[in-house]
Design a protein around this motif. Structure first.
Motif, PDB file in Angstrom:
ATOM      1  N   GLY A  46      45.755  53.996  27.463  1.00 57.84           N
ATOM      2  CA  GLY A  46      46.786  53.624  26.613  1.00 57.84           C
ATOM      3  C   GLY A  46      47.143  52.264  26.999  1.00 57.84           C
ATOM      4  O   GLY A  46      46.251  51.270  26.877  1.00 57.84           O
ATOM      5  N   ARG A  47      48.333  51.702  27.251  1.00 59.47           N
ATOM      6  CA  ARG A  47      48.838  50.386  27.548  1.00 59.47           C
ATOM      7  C   ARG A  47      48.398  49.947  29.096  1.00 59.47           C
ATOM      8  O   ARG A  47      48.747  50.575  29.664  1.00 59.47           O
ATOM      9  CB  ARG A  47      50.325  50.204  27.238  1.00 59.47           C
ATOM     10  N   GLN A  48      47.596  48.642  28.990  1.00 61.60           N
ATOM     11  CA  GLN A  48      47.130  48.522  30.517  1.00 61.60           C
ATOM     12  C   GLN A  48      47.896  47.362  31.042  1.00 61.60           C
ATOM     13  O   GLN A  48      48.195  46.354  30.419  1.00 61.60           O
ATOM     14  CB  GLN A  48      45.619  48.171  30.248  1.00 61.60           C
ATOM     15  N   LEU A  49      47.930  47.373  32.263  1.00 57.01           N
ATOM     16  CA  LEU A  49      48.664  46.188  33.050  1.00 57.01           C
ATOM     17  C   LEU A  49      47.333  45.529  33.651  1.00 57.01           C
ATOM     18  O   LEU A  49      46.440  46.161  34.221  1.00 57.01           O
ATOM     19  CB  LEU A  49      49.454  46.732  34.285  1.00 57.01           C
ATOM     20  N   HIS A  50      47.024  44.287  33.334  1.00 54.01           N
ATOM     21  CA  HIS A  50      45.801  43.564  33.677  1.00 54.01           C
ATOM     22  C   HIS A  50      46.119  42.712  34.832  1.00 54.01           C
ATOM     23  O   HIS A  50      46.988  41.890  34.853  1.00 54.01           O
ATOM     24  CB  HIS A  50      45.349  42.623  32.195  1.00 54.01           C
ATOM     25  N   THR A  51      45.170  42.844  35.822  1.00 56.40           N
ATOM     26  CA  THR A  51      45.204  41.955  36.968  1.00 56.40           C
ATOM     27  C   THR A  51      43.752  41.398  37.482  1.00 56.40           C
ATOM     28  O   THR A  51      42.922  42.338  37.201  1.00 56.40           O
ATOM     29  CB  THR A  51      45.721  42.853  38.229  1.00 56.40           C
ATOM     30  N   LYS A  52      43.790  40.102  37.951  1.00 58.10           N
ATOM     31  CA  LYS A  52      42.506  39.465  38.245  1.00 58.10           C
ATOM     32  C   LYS A  52      42.288  39.544  39.843  1.00 58.10           C
ATOM     33  O   LYS A  52      41.535  38.958  40.490  1.00 58.10           O
ATOM     34  CB  LYS A  52      42.273  38.305  37.617  1.00 58.10           C
ATOM     35  N   LEU A  53      43.403  39.850  40.492  1.00 58.33           N
ATOM     36  CA  LEU A  53      43.346  39.977  41.892  1.00 58.33           C
ATOM     37  C   LEU A  53      42.597  41.150  42.690  1.00 58.33           C
ATOM     38  O   LEU A  53      42.177  42.373  41.908  1.00 58.33           O
ATOM     39  CB  LEU A  53      44.985  40.299  42.608  1.00 58.33           C
ATOM     40  N   PHE A  54      42.019  40.825  43.720  1.00 54.03           N
ATOM     41  CA  PHE A  54      41.133  41.856  44.258  1.00 54.03           C
ATOM     42  C   PHE A  54      41.829  43.017  44.852  1.00 54.03           C
ATOM     43  O   PHE A  54      41.516  44.058  45.169  1.00 54.03           O
ATOM     44  CB  PHE A  54      40.351  41.062  45.613  1.00 54.03           C
ATOM     45  N   SER A  69      48.246  52.361  32.495  1.00 52.79           N
ATOM     46  CA  SER A  69      46.965  52.332  33.470  1.00 52.79           C
ATOM     47  C   SER A  69      47.015  50.842  33.834  1.00 52.79           C
ATOM     48  O   SER A  69      47.669  49.914  33.436  1.00 52.79           O
ATOM     49  CB  SER A  69      45.787  52.931  32.812  1.00 52.79           C
ATOM     50  N   ILE A  70      45.925  50.695  34.682  1.00 50.56           N
ATOM     51  CA  ILE A  70      45.793  49.473  35.284  1.00 50.56           C
ATOM     52  C   ILE A  70      44.381  49.043  35.187  1.00 50.56           C
ATOM     53  O   ILE A  70      43.591  49.822  35.277  1.00 50.56           O
ATOM     54  CB  ILE A  70      46.095  49.141  36.792  1.00 50.56           C
ATOM     55  N   LEU A  71      43.957  47.741  34.449  1.00 51.26           N
ATOM     56  CA  LEU A  71      42.606  47.100  34.416  1.00 51.26           C
ATOM     57  C   LEU A  71      42.748  46.075  35.585  1.00 51.26           C
ATOM     58  O   LEU A  71      43.343  45.299  35.250  1.00 51.26           O
ATOM     59  CB  LEU A  71      42.644  46.651  33.066  1.00 51.26           C
ATOM     60  N   ALA A  72      41.694  46.508  36.426  1.00 52.83           N
ATOM     61  CA  ALA A  72      41.468  45.398  37.670  1.00 52.83           C
ATOM     62  C   ALA A  72      40.296  44.625  37.327  1.00 52.83           C
ATOM     63  O   ALA A  72      39.187  45.379  37.164  1.00 52.83           O
ATOM     64  CB  ALA A  72      41.444  46.218  38.781  1.00 52.83           C
ATOM     65  N   GLU A  73      40.018  43.488  37.039  1.00 54.25           N
ATOM     66  CA  GLU A  73      38.942  42.350  37.082  1.00 54.25           C
ATOM     67  C   GLU A  73      39.035  41.305  38.033  1.00 54.25           C
ATOM     68  O   GLU A  73      39.252  40.276  37.626  1.00 54.25           O
ATOM     69  CB  GLU A  73      39.063  41.944  35.331  1.00 54.25           C
ATOM     70  N   PRO A  74      38.598  41.650  39.283  1.00 54.20           N
ATOM     71  CA  PRO A  74      38.955  40.693  40.236  1.00 54.20           C
ATOM     72  C   PRO A  74      37.913  39.425  40.117  1.00 54.20           C
ATOM     73  O   PRO A  74      36.738  39.580  39.615  1.00 54.20           O
ATOM     74  CB  PRO A  74      38.228  41.512  41.610  1.00 54.20           C
ATOM     75  N   ARG A  75      38.358  38.542  40.425  1.00 47.77           N
ATOM     76  CA  ARG A  75      37.684  37.081  39.928  1.00 47.77           C
ATOM     77  C   ARG A  75      36.421  37.165  40.998  1.00 47.77           C
ATOM     78  O   ARG A  75      36.331  37.586  42.158  1.00 47.77           O
ATOM     79  CB  ARG A  75      38.543  35.931  40.581  1.00 47.77           C
ATOM     80  N   GLY A  76      35.295  36.976  40.312  1.00 48.83           N
ATOM     81  CA  GLY A  76      34.270  36.798  41.089  1.00 48.83           C
ATOM     82  C   GLY A  76      33.164  38.248  41.145  1.00 48.83           C
ATOM     83  O   GLY A  76      32.048  38.277  41.477  1.00 48.83           O
ATOM     84  N   ALA A  77      33.928  39.305  40.631  1.00 48.03           N
ATOM     85  CA  ALA A  77      33.422  40.524  40.915  1.00 48.03           C
ATOM     86  C   ALA A  77      32.454  40.984  39.466  1.00 48.03           C
ATOM     87  O   ALA A  77      33.012  40.321  38.537  1.00 48.03           O
ATOM     88  CB  ALA A  77      34.386  41.718  41.079  1.00 48.03           C
ATOM     89  N   SER A  78      31.485  41.622  39.649  1.00 50.77           N
ATOM     90  CA  SER A  78      30.644  42.125  38.459  1.00 50.77           C
ATOM     91  C   SER A  78      31.023  43.290  38.085  1.00 50.77           C
ATOM     92  O   SER A  78      30.352  44.028  37.239  1.00 50.77           O
ATOM     93  CB  SER A  78      29.130  42.119  39.053  1.00 50.77           C
ATOM     94  N   TYR A  79      32.192  43.989  38.480  1.00 52.84           N
ATOM     95  CA  TYR A  79      32.515  45.222  37.794  1.00 52.84           C
ATOM     96  C   TYR A  79      34.162  45.315  37.560  1.00 52.84           C
ATOM     97  O   TYR A  79      34.865  44.515  37.920  1.00 52.84           O
ATOM     98  CB  TYR A  79      32.420  46.608  38.850  1.00 52.84           C
ATOM     99  N   ARG A  80      34.596  46.182  36.907  1.00 45.41           N
ATOM    100  CA  ARG A  80      35.873  46.404  36.514  1.00 45.41           C
ATOM    101  C   ARG A  80      36.400  48.033  36.935  1.00 45.41           C
ATOM    102  O   ARG A  80      35.565  48.677  36.955  1.00 45.41           O
ATOM    103  CB  ARG A  80      36.340  46.194  34.945  1.00 45.41           C
TER     104      ARG A  80
END
Length: 387
Positions: A46-54, A69-80
């Motif tokens: 559905g609609r995602q809250l996007h964060t780049k924090l670890f 839902s939440i989409l987490a893409e931590p800076r420097g990480a190779s995974y989501r």
């Protein structure tokens, strides 16, 4: 909700990287030893809250009713990572049970052989050169799966006996109108038992049979027509058999949980009483084995619950036949001829079937048996069936 749901608040955590998911998987016990599991789920993001924090522990709370839902893409990480906030967003469609493959391992049973001087245990065992005489463990043996499948295919005989039942539990008619006769079997998993105490008792009995019967003129398994002496097992396994006491691999059908009980405790002291192991058959009391995978399958049963519901099991055991008495007709008193002070160490009983014949092997002493491999398998039918 996930036990690991802390970094971004409460929720069910998912990822698209199998290696990342594997980091959260843990080994099982018993039949699942050294096995791991993943769920492959349908997830409505559905609609995602996007964060780049670890780490953002209040993310789920902040998402509130505005996001699904939440989409987490931590800076420097190779995974989501994806965090679903409601259970109803998830459908766990597939369960995958797998084994990890260490880097740098090579295929082939011989790769397990260590440089060592001890010959107390089979050299291909993981524990053979551990320096310890006290170990008990089961190892998934991927390298044996293909060999066992070949051996089962070669020793499968499509024949009807009184032990082959329909799906309703009736004796199967030779016309088989409902196609209840399996066409064969498909190996799912092979486990190898390495039990120092059980092996030493078996090894001692092997020596005793030779000692108690000096000058023993053994009829070789090949001369007896034992089907499992076909060269489908790796040479390193076949070479470890003691031909001087007619040591051979034979099948024993049972249910998956019974197979695990036998690997844990050995065959029961009294066969058929308080555990697996056929007790009374056409050739007297004792532990029964066969050289045909289809005959073993007749005595196998499926687990009614759990992951292996609808699956069956068979043990591939080392058996010391020693001096063998051959019977062409049933004799329910045949076990009285077995023992170190009796004429024979084992009985070979021949049973006729609709096509060809089946052979059963009976021993009365459980130390003549070492249940080295447990095989979990599925039956194959002309018409596919739902487990």
């Amino acid at each position: 909700r996930s036990a690991f749901g802390k970094r971004f608040g409460r929720g069910a955590y998912f990822c698209e990287d199998a290696a990342k998911a594997d980091a959260y998987s843990s080994s099982g016990e018993g039949i699942y030893k050294d096995s791991y599991a993943l769920l492959l789920c349908r997830v409505a993001l559905g609609r995602q809250l996007h964060t780049k924090l670890f780490r953002q522990e209040r993310a789920a709370q902040e998402a509130g009713r505005s996001f699904d839902s939440i989409l987490a893409e931590p800076r420097g990480a190779s995974y989501r990572e994806f965090v679903a906030l409601q259970d109803m967003q998830i459908y766990p469609e597939f369960a995958l049970v797998y084994e990890r493959q260490p880097l740098g391992t090579s295929a082939g049973l011989g790769s397990n052989i260590r440089r060592c001087v001890s010959h107390n245990f089979p050299l291909y065992w993981e524990s053979a050169c551990s320096g310890s005489d006290h170990f008990k463990m089961t190892h998934p043996d991927q390298e044996m799966e293909h060999c066992v499948q070949q051996l089962m295919d070669r020793t499968w005989i499509k024949a009807f006996t009184r032990s082959r039942l329909t799906s309703r539990g009736d004796v199967m008619d030779k016309d088989d109108p409902n196609h209840d006769m399996p066409e064969g079997i498909s190996v799912m998993k092979v486990l190898r038992l390495e039990d120092a105490e059980m092996w030493n008792a078996y090894r001692a009995k092997r020596h005793l049979v030779r000692f108690m019967r000096p000058g023993l003129q053994v009829i070789s398994p090949a001369q007896l027509g034992v089907r499992t002496v076909l060269p489908d097992l790796p040479l390193v396994a076949r070479a470890a058999l003691d031909q001087g006491v007619a040591e051979v691999f034979l099948w024993h059908g049972c249910a998956p949980q019974e197979a695990m009980d036998i690997l844990q405790n050995g065959f029961p002291q009294n066969p058929g009483r308080g555990g697996s192991g056929r007790c009374e058959g056409q050739f007297g009391e004792g532990y029964y084995f066969v050289d045909s995978a289809s005959k073993a399958d007749e005595h196998s049963r499926d687990d009614k619950e759990g992951f292996y519901s609808g699956s069956y099991a068979v043990l591939l055991c080392r058996v010391v036949l020693g001096r063998t008495g051959v019977l062409q007709q049933p004799d329910r008193q045949a076990h009285l001829q077995l023992g170190q002070d009796k004429p024979f160490d084992s009985i070979m009983g021949i049973q006729e079937a609709t096509k060809g014949r089946f052979t059963e092997y009976v021993v009365s002493d459980r130390t003549q048996i070492y249940p080295e491999y447990a095989i979990i398998y599925e039956r194959k039918y002309v018409t596919p069936r739902v487990r």
